[in-house]
Design an enzyme around this catalytic site. Sequence first.
Site, PDB file in Angstrom:
ATOM      1  N   HIS A  39      64.240 -64.248 -74.777  1.00 23.10           N
ATOM      2  CA  HIS A  39      64.632 -62.849 -74.559  1.00 23.10           C
ATOM      3  C   HIS A  39      66.129 -62.727 -74.282  1.00 23.10           C
ATOM      4  CE1 HIS A  39      60.907 -60.578 -74.643  1.00 23.10           C
ATOM      5  NE2 HIS A  39      60.306 -61.423 -73.839  1.00 23.10           N
ATOM      6  N   HIS A  90      59.547 -68.738 -74.109  1.00 20.14           N
ATOM      7  CA  HIS A  90      59.355 -67.315 -74.412  1.00 20.14           C
ATOM      8  C   HIS A  90      60.350 -66.458 -73.622  1.00 20.14           C
ATOM      9  CE1 HIS A  90      56.667 -63.678 -75.172  1.00 20.14           C
ATOM     10  NE2 HIS A  90      57.509 -63.254 -74.245  1.00 20.14           N
ATOM     11  N   GLU A  91      60.436 -66.706 -72.320  1.00 16.76           N
ATOM     12  CA  GLU A  91      61.302 -65.867 -71.481  1.00 16.76           C
ATOM     13  C   GLU A  91      62.775 -66.054 -71.820  1.00 16.76           C
ATOM     14  OE1 GLU A  91      60.090 -63.497 -69.988  1.00 16.76           O
ATOM     15  OE2 GLU A  91      58.047 -64.207 -70.150  1.00 16.76           O
ATOM     16  N   CYS A 116      53.570 -60.128 -75.174  1.00 19.80           N
ATOM     17  CA  CYS A 116      54.849 -59.770 -74.569  1.00 19.80           C
ATOM     18  C   CYS A 116      54.780 -58.326 -74.115  1.00 19.80           C
ATOM     19  CB  CYS A 116      55.977 -59.965 -75.592  1.00 19.80           C
ATOM     20  SG  CYS A 116      57.609 -59.587 -74.944  1.00 19.80           S
ATOM     21  N   LEU A 117      55.271 -58.079 -72.911  1.00 21.62           N
ATOM     22  CA  LEU A 117      55.243 -56.716 -72.390  1.00 21.62           C
ATOM     23  C   LEU A 117      56.104 -55.779 -73.234  1.00 21.62           C
ATOM     24  CD1 LEU A 117      55.454 -57.498 -68.579  1.00 21.62           C
ATOM     25  CD2 LEU A 117      53.424 -56.915 -69.908  1.00 21.62           C
ATOM     26  N   GLN A 120      64.322 -57.098 -70.723  1.00 28.11           N
ATOM     27  CA  GLN A 120      63.103 -56.296 -70.864  1.00 28.11           C
ATOM     28  C   GLN A 120      63.091 -55.093 -69.929  1.00 28.11           C
ATOM     29  OE1 GLN A 120      60.283 -59.892 -70.641  1.00 28.11           O
ATOM     30  NE2 GLN A 120      59.223 -58.446 -71.976  1.00 28.11           N
ATOM     31  N   GLY A 148      55.580 -63.473 -67.121  1.00 26.97           N
ATOM     32  CA  GLY A 148      57.020 -63.627 -66.973  1.00 26.97           C
ATOM     33  C   GLY A 148      57.712 -62.346 -67.391  1.00 26.97           C
TER      34      GLY A 148
HETATM   35 NI    NI Z   1      58.205 -61.348 -73.602  1.00 27.67          NI
END
Ligand code: NI
Length: 202
Positions: free
Chosen positions: A150, A146-147, A104-105, A52, A47
Amino acid sequence: MAILKIARMGHPVLKARAAEIEDPGAPEVAALIADMLETMADAEGLGLAAPQVHVSKRLVIFRIPPSGTEDDDRDDAEDFPVLALINPVVEPLTDDLALGWEGCLSVPGLRGLVPRFTEVRYTGVTAEGTPIETVAEGLHARVVQHECDHLDGVLYPMQMDDLSMLVFESEWKHRMAAEQDTPKADPAAETDDQDVTLERAS
Ligand code: NI
C-alpha cells in the site's frame, strides 16, 4: 480517537508512493496510529496502511500471527498482537511464492488469490523509537507484504497473475463451503491445495 474513512480503489491516494515519516516520535504520528487502530478494529481488518485512511505516509499497522501460523489459519486473528511500524522495508528471503486468498478494506466485497513470497525480512521503527527487524513466514509474511505494498501504491489485484481468481466475497464463501464439503479422497479436491483463506480484509 476517531474511526477514519477508508479510501477505496480508484482514489489517487492509493496509487501514490507514500512519504517517509521524518519524526516517528511526533505526537501526530501517535494520534494517527491510535485512530488507525480504532479504524482497523471497527472494520475487522487484519492490517491497515496509512494511505488507506488518506494519509500518504509510510506507516502500517497489522496483527502479528504467532510463529508457525499457516497461511490459511486466521481463526484467532482478533487475539493476535498488533504492531504499528513506521518506514517499513520488506526484503524477500526466498524466491518461493505461495498462493493465498486476500481481501482489502480498500477493495470491499472482493477476494483474490495472490502470490506472495513465503519468507521475508522486514525492518522499521515503532512510534516509541524501537527498531524492528523480523523474519516472517506464512500468514505473517503475507500480511506484511500486503500492507507495505500500500505504501508503494500497489493493491493486491495488481499482484495477481490470474485475474479469473478475483471473485466476489459471496461467491468465494460458496466456493470455500463447497471445498470443505468435498471429500479429501476425491482427486478433484487436491487441485486447490495451495488455496488458503483470508477471511479478514487488510
Ligand atoms: Ni489492503
